[in-house]
Each structure stands twice: as C-alpha cells, then as structure tokens.
Design an enzyme around this catalytic site. Structure first.
Site, PDB file in Angstrom:
ATOM      1  N   ASP A  39     -23.871 -35.007  -7.257  1.00 32.69           N
ATOM      2  CA  ASP A  39     -22.863 -35.457  -7.008  1.00 32.69           C
ATOM      3  C   ASP A  39     -21.532 -34.744  -6.247  1.00 32.69           C
ATOM      4  O   ASP A  39     -21.648 -33.468  -6.706  1.00 32.69           O
ATOM      5  CB  ASP A  39     -21.771 -36.131  -8.121  1.00 32.69           C
ATOM      6  N   HIS A  56     -15.463 -37.408 -11.511  1.00 33.85           N
ATOM      7  CA  HIS A  56     -15.896 -36.248 -10.874  1.00 33.85           C
ATOM      8  C   HIS A  56     -15.317 -34.437 -10.409  1.00 33.85           C
ATOM      9  O   HIS A  56     -14.585 -34.684 -10.016  1.00 33.85           O
ATOM     10  CB  HIS A  56     -16.223 -36.577  -9.103  1.00 33.85           C
TER      11      HIS A  56
END
EC number: 3.1.-.-
Length: 555
Positions: free
Chosen positions: A195, A368
């Site tokens: 990610d 995130h």
C-alpha cells in the site's frame, strides 16, 4: 499468457496502479489465477454523470476457468465495490473476513447475485490450498475490522499483498500481527505488493484511539445536538461515537442507507456493542432535548444525495439545522471531493451550525500507514522484489525510495501500470508483457455503455449548451416548406438574442436553398451542411461552440 514462461509467476493489476481506487490484483502461476480484491473508483469531475468506474475484466472473463478464487483484503468499496459487476461475468468463489463477507452479502443481494455466489469466511490461521498454489493470511490494522494481508504461495516463491494497512500500537480493535509478518519474511518472499497511499507522510499515522479521545471531548463539551458524519464502513469510528453518546446520556438516530446497513452488520457480528435502547427512530429526534440527541449520518464527502448534504441545503424532510447544533466531519476529503465538502461546510455555517472539521481537531486519522510504517513493513517482509501498489504515481515513486532506503536494490523495484505483467523467478524479474486493461464506466444501470464520445457530448452540453435547428423540406420540389427554427438550451436566452437568432436562421435558409438546388436526398449530408454552416457563425459571434442538433422533417 504466452509471454510468461512456465516456471515463472506472473503478477499484475487491472486497477489500483497510478490511481486511488478500483483495486484489482492477480497472481498467476501456469493455469491458476489467484485474484485479490475487485474494487470501484469514484469518478473525477470530468466524468459527468458517471456513478462509478471499474476495471476492464476482459482478461478474467477469457480465463475464467483458471481463476481459483477472489480473495478480499477488507470491506471498503475500493476493494469490494466491483465484485457484483465481476460476478455478472464470471462464476468464481469469494473468500474474505467475516465483516467483508457480511458487507458483500448485502451488496450481492441488491444485485440479485447472492444465491449463485459461493462465499467463504476465512480467518488469519486458515490456508486455502489449490493444486499448484496456496493462499494464507495475516492480520493487519486498517480503518475497518477484519483487514488482512495475503500470501500467495507459488513454486517460484511467495507473493505478499499487504492490503491497506497501518501500524497502530493502541488500536480500537485487534492489533496487526507483527510476529506472523516477521515469520513470513523469514520464510522468504519473492515479491511484496504494498500500500502506497500515505508514502508522502513522513510520520506514523495517528492512532484511532486518539480520535476516540477527541470524540469523547466533543461530546463532553457540546451542549446542543450533535450531527456526526463519517464513512459508514469505519466500524471502529461508529463504535466510538456510540460509546461517547451513551456515556453522555444521548440517544442515537442513524440516517443514510449505507450507515444503517453497516451498523446492522456490525451489531450482528459483534463489532458494535451498546445498550438496547441506544437507538431511536427518526420521528423521535425532534421530541427530545437537543443535548440528548446524536445524529449519525452519511455525507462526509459532500455527496449530493447523502443525508448531511440534504440537511445542509435545507431539503432533508426530517432534519433542519437549529441554533446550537454542532456538525462533526470525522473524515478527510477523498481526492476529487474537496469542492463538494467545502460547499457542504459553508452551507452548514450559513444555516447556523457550528462545524468541527480538519486535521487540527484530531477527529480523523488515515487507515493507511505513513513512511515509517511502510518501512517497518518492508523490513518485516524482506522481499527480494518490490512492487508499490494502491496509489498515484508520485506515491509509488516515493514508496520505491523508501524501499531502497531499506536495502532493496532499485533495479528490484517495479513501478507498474495497470495491465503490465511482472514475471518472477528466483533472482530474475522483468516486465514481460501487457494484458487488456482500462476503465469501464457505470452510469445508473448501464455498464460500459458510456464511452469517450458520450462523455465529450456531456461536457459540451454542460459547458457550451445546445442549439436545435428544425426545418421542414418538401423532397418532391426540393424546397424549404417551413423553418428553419432555432431552439436554444443553455446557450443563449432567446428573448435577448433576437438578432443573433434571426441572422442564424437567415444564414441556414440561404445555404439550404443552395443545397436543395443540388437535389440532395441524403439526410446525413443535409444535417452536416447545417452543422458546418452554423457552427463557425455561432463561434464568431459568441466565442462558444454549442452542440448543434439538426432535425429535418420531410413534407
């Protein structure tokens, strides 16, 4: 896949590279494809009228017999939103955590696909084995429970997909399993797909627990009604809001179909817990003291039809802003939504509400990880090759820099485009070729029937307007029997543009008489003559290029 050798593992994405959204990744070894996620992307402003964007599934449809299963990392729309559209074209089993499967079950039921789909709930300790490959899982922390990273075991080596992740050492739910990640790294990893969303953030991402403390502070300080907007899928955030409401003697009313559905699923699966009488019906909120009410609603992204947007613009049937109301935006705008969020905030202020939003209030944190968390993942997994995913190009580029800082040679890092295929074996990796990829637009119930020409027409209509030219022609005598008449929509106001309209009508009439002298019988030729004559005239007079629609009636 002819360009990949029989002893190589292929890794590719149909969406999610160089963009935020439509995450769809695949690992293929010979005749076995392991699919990871199938998400949607929310349209950018220039995609007028488009609801969602999904990847082009052509390669998957042609190779349906090779797909062993679709494995879901977590239940966010950019990872599961495309599944109903994929399952209309291929019949494959789906694997995921219990919350992701719960959210997907509702989605498939809406699309009439639930009965025909085989759904499998997995846990961190499960291993799904196929003839040549196997899939296992490791627990991660994200802004939704039941988030997993995925390990695809292939003969050339293990491929690890992190899913969306952060390292939150004071999480609301279960912590990430760092021990298992380290074990995976020790076993050996051929390639890591990680990610990249927050690769430009140099710090650790703020803990969800800190957001919870800020929420409790707001509930203790605010005397009036609290209207709280956040993502419906952020189950941990919803639980913290409900806890704060209960502790401060407030009841909770829920508005928004996706919010109601998420809370129902969260309660069923045990992620949302509260006393039985916590929730109230919509018609009760105006009968209770303001300091006893919390409204939990959708619309944190300024979506036009969401509950909060309708509250802000005064069109909601049951809620209007009252003096003393406080509205909390517990989210940050998704790229492309900044203008609509700002508009909603301004409308709320104008209506008399206090609005709490922005990073200074600690009421939202990303799911995130920042740079330090991304480096921690790289050091735990220790891959031979690295492929940054889930992010725009600049985010992928920064992620590669972090990887090289962690000791991965730059030549072992691959910034890929959707459709490009990375072939891996031992100490070798290369971009071997490309498969069909692209974007498919969803507009209402239409899937893929909106192309660039339609979008161009919509843009012209929205920016330049429409001019309709109506003319009746006697095809026996090749004469104009009526018209031409001009109708303007979104171009000029007819009553104030009489001279322009009259001049345009005269121009078309004179030109059509010349066309009739040639005894032309082709409708398309006559229409083109009208358009080609009128367009430069209108641009010369107005510096605008409206869409011109000739309508010819034969007498």
């Amino acid at each position: 896949m002819k360009f990949v050798k029989n002893d190589q593992t292929a890794v590719f994405a149909l969406g999610g590279l160089g963009e935020i959204g439509k995450n769809t990744y695949a690992v293929q070894f010979q005749d076995e494809i392991v699919l990871i996620d199938a998400g949607i992307k929310f349209p950018e402003d220039e995609l007028l009228g488009i609801d969602y964007v999904i990847p082009d599934y052509t390669y998957l449809v042609k190779n349906e017999d090779k797909i062993k299963g679709l494995f879901i990392t977590h239940g966010h729309e950019d990872h599961i939103g495309g599944i109903p559209y994929l399952l209309r074209q291929v019949n494959i089993p789906v694997y995921g955590g219990k919350l992701a499967i719960g959210l997907l079950r509702n989605k498939l039921e809406e699309h009439g696909l639930l009965r025909q789909t085989k759904l499998n709930i997995i846990g961190e300790d499960d291993i799904v084995k196929f003839r040549k490959t196997a899939v296992s899982f490791f627990r991660t922390t994200h802004s939704i429970p039941d988030s997993y990273g995925i390990v695809v075991k292939t003969p050339p080596g293990n491929i690890v997909h992190t899913g969306d992740f952060k390292f939150d050492f004071t999480p609301v739910g279960e912590p990430a399993n760092l021990t298992k990640m380290a074990e995976i790294g020790k076993e050996g990893v051929l390639c890591l797909l990680s990610d990249s969303t927050n690769s430009e953030n140099p710090e650790f991402t703020m803990s969800e627990r800190r957001v919870g403390e800020s929420i409790h502070d707001i509930f203790r300080k605010v005397d009036g009604r609290i209207i709280f907007a956040t993502f419906a899928s952020n189950i941990h955030r919803l639980q913290q809001v409900i806890e704060a409401a209960v502790q401060n003697g407030r009841k909770v009313a829920v508005f928004g179909r996706s919010m109601e559905s998420a809370i129902e699923i969260g309660q069923t699966l045990g992620y949302i817990n509260c006393p039985k009488n916590t929730f109230i019906e919509h018609n009760e909120i105006n009968r209770m003291p303001a300091n006893k009410v919390t409204i939990l609603c959708t619309g944190s992204q300024g979506e036009p039809m969401a509950a909060l947007s309708r509250i802000a613009n005064g069109t909601h049937r049951q809620i209007s802003i009252n003096p003393g109301d406080t509205v909390v935006f517990s989210s940050s705008p998704i790229p492309g939504n900044t203008i609509s969020v700002s508009r909603t905030i301004n409308q709320l202020y104008r209506a008399g509400a206090e609005v709490i939003h922005g990073p200074l209030n600690d009421i939202h944190t990303s799911g995130h990880g920042g740079q330090e968390e991304q480096k921690l993942m790289l050091r735990l997994i220790k891959p031979k090759f690295f492929m940054p995913i889930h992010g725009e190009y600049r985010m992928q580029k920064m992620h590669v820099k972090l990887a090289t800082d962690c000791g991965i040679p730059e030549e072992n890092c691959f910034i890929m485009d959707n459709g490009e295929v990375l072939a891996l074996k031992g100490d070798e990796a290369s971009v071997a070729g490309k498969i069909p990829s692209g974007s498919v637009y969803i507009d209402g119930s239409g899937i893929g029937d909106i192309g660039n020409i339609v979008l161009r027409d919509r843009r012209i209509l929205s920016e330049e307007g429409l001019v309709i030219v109506v003319v009746s022609i006697d095809m026996d005598d090749f004469k104009i029997s009526a018209g031409p008449d001009l109708i303007s929509r979104g171009f000029v106001y007819m009553r104030e543009s009489g001279d322009l309209i009259n001049d345009a009508q005269e121009l078309i009439s004179n030109h059509l008489q010349k066309v009739m002298e040639r005894k032309t019988t082709q409708w398309s030729e006559i229409k083109n003559e009208i358009t080609d004559t009128l367009a430069p005239f209108l641009y010369e007079k107005t510096k605008r290029r409206p869409m011109i629609l000739p309508i010819i009636m034969e007498v």
